[in-house]
Design a protein around this motif. Structure first.
Motif, PDB file in Angstrom:
ATOM      1  N   LYS A  49       0.836  -1.216   0.000  1.00 45.96           N
ATOM      2  CA  LYS A  49       0.000   0.000   0.000  1.00 45.96           C
ATOM      3  C   LYS A  49       0.862   1.254   0.000  1.00 45.96           C
ATOM      4  O   LYS A  49       0.534   2.240  -0.659  1.00 45.96           O
ATOM      5  N   ALA A  50       1.973   1.210   0.736  1.00 50.21           N
ATOM      6  CA  ALA A  50       2.891   2.354   0.750  1.00 50.21           C
ATOM      7  C   ALA A  50       3.549   2.544  -0.604  1.00 50.21           C
ATOM      8  O   ALA A  50       3.735   3.676  -1.061  1.00 50.21           O
ATOM      9  N   ILE A  51       3.877   1.431  -1.265  1.00 51.32           N
ATOM     10  CA  ILE A  51       4.453   1.518  -2.612  1.00 51.32           C
ATOM     11  C   ILE A  51       3.441   2.143  -3.559  1.00 51.32           C
ATOM     12  O   ILE A  51       3.782   3.022  -4.352  1.00 51.32           O
ATOM     13  N   LYS A  52       2.188   1.711  -3.453  1.00 53.82           N
ATOM     14  CA  LYS A  52       1.139   2.274  -4.309  1.00 53.82           C
ATOM     15  C   LYS A  52       1.003   3.778  -4.089  1.00 53.82           C
ATOM     16  O   LYS A  52       0.859   4.545  -5.035  1.00 53.82           O
ATOM     17  N   ILE A  59       7.056   3.285   3.068  1.00 54.32           N
ATOM     18  CA  ILE A  59       7.671   2.060   2.518  1.00 54.32           C
ATOM     19  C   ILE A  59       8.758   1.573   3.475  1.00 54.32           C
ATOM     20  O   ILE A  59       8.821   0.384   3.813  1.00 54.32           O
ATOM     21  N   LEU A  60       9.604   2.492   3.932  1.00 48.56           N
ATOM     22  CA  LEU A  60      10.663   2.136   4.873  1.00 48.56           C
ATOM     23  C   LEU A  60      10.058   1.561   6.157  1.00 48.56           C
ATOM     24  O   LEU A  60      10.512   0.522   6.643  1.00 48.56           O
ATOM     25  N   ALA A  61       9.046   2.224   6.688  1.00 45.99           N
ATOM     26  CA  ALA A  61       8.400   1.736   7.913  1.00 45.99           C
ATOM     27  C   ALA A  61       7.829   0.339   7.694  1.00 45.99           C
ATOM     28  O   ALA A  61       7.978  -0.541   8.548  1.00 45.99           O
ATOM     29  N   SER A 128      17.964  -0.271   1.491  1.00 48.50           N
ATOM     30  CA  SER A 128      19.144   0.456   1.016  1.00 48.50           C
ATOM     31  C   SER A 128      19.154   0.644  -0.491  1.00 48.50           C
ATOM     32  O   SER A 128      19.489   1.715  -0.984  1.00 48.50           O
ATOM     33  N   SER A 129      18.774  -0.380  -1.251  1.00 46.77           N
ATOM     34  CA  SER A 129      18.913  -0.288  -2.708  1.00 46.77           C
ATOM     35  C   SER A 129      17.707   0.319  -3.418  1.00 46.77           C
ATOM     36  O   SER A 129      17.859   0.947  -4.455  1.00 46.77           O
ATOM     37  N   PHE A 130      16.516   0.138  -2.874  1.00 47.08           N
ATOM     38  CA  PHE A 130      15.319   0.652  -3.546  1.00 47.08           C
ATOM     39  C   PHE A 130      14.944   2.047  -3.052  1.00 47.08           C
ATOM     40  O   PHE A 130      14.660   2.930  -3.838  1.00 47.08           O
TER      41      PHE A 130
END
Length: 162
Positions: A49-52, A59-61, A128-130
Motif C-alpha cells: 500500500k505504501a508503494i502504491k 515504505i521504509l516503515a 538500502s537499494s530501492f
C-alpha cells in the motif's frame, strides 16, 4: 547473534512474549506458522500500500516492520538469522518488488528459519537499494518506538538518504 534479532528478543522478554532459548532451534507448531504467516501478510500488505501511494517513509516503515515480524518468528524458534543472498536488482518495475516480496513471504509457510531470514535480508536490501535509507537506524527507531510506553510510531524521514 544478529544485532536486530537481539532487539526483537529484548522486545519479547520485556513484554513476556514466548520465545525459545537462543540456540534451541525449535520447530514452530502449525498454529505458530499460521499466526506468523498472518502477521507477515499484514506487514507485507502495508508495504504494498505504501508503494502504491509512493510514500518512501511509509515504505521504509513497512519494510522495517516486516523484517521485525520475520525476526519474531526466528526468536520464537530460538534460531539465529542466516545470511540469505538477495538477487533482486532495481529494474525499474514495481511489479518485480511485489513479486519478490510476495514470494519470500509465501515461502515462510515452511516455518523454516532460512525462509524468515530471507524476508529479513530482502527488507534490509530493499531499504538500502530501492529507497536509499539507513535500515539500521530505522530498525532501531522502530524498536525504540515499540519499547516505549505507550508504543509510539517513529518518524523515519531522517533515515532516508537524499
Amino acid at each position: 547473534m544478529n544485532k536486530h534479532l537481539k532487539l526483537v528478543r529484548e522486545f519479547h522478554d520485556t513484554f513476556s512474549l514466548p520465545q525459545a532459548e537462543h540456540g534451541a532451534n525449535e520447530k514452530l507448531s502449525d498454529m505458530d506458522i499460521v499466526m506468523r504467516q498472518a502477521l507477515l501478510m499484514d506487514e507485507g500488505s502495508a508495504v504494498l500500500k505504501a508503494i502504491k501511494a509512493g510514500d518512501m517513509v511509509e515504505i521504509l516503515a513497512g519494510l522495517v516492520n516486516l523484517a521485525y515480524c520475520a525476526l519474531g518468528a526466528i526468536a520464537i524458534r530460538g534460531s539465529d538469522v542466516t545470511d540469505r543472498p538477495v538477487t533482486w536488482r532495481h529494474d525499474g518495475f514495481i511489479l518485480s518488488i511485489i513479486r519478490i516480496l510476495s514470494d519470500r513471504i509465501n515461502n515462510c509457510t515452511s516455518g523454516n528459519t532460512d525462509d524468515y531470514s530471507a524476508v529479513y535480508c530482502l527488507c534490509a536490501h530493499l531499504s538500502s537499494s530501492f529507497i536509499n535509507a539507513d535500515f539500521n537506524k530505522a530498525f532501531q527507531a522502530v524498536h525504540d518506538g515499540k519499547m516505549s510506553k505507550p508504543a509510539a510510531t517513529p518518524d523515519l524521514s531522517e533515515c532516508l538518504f537524499e
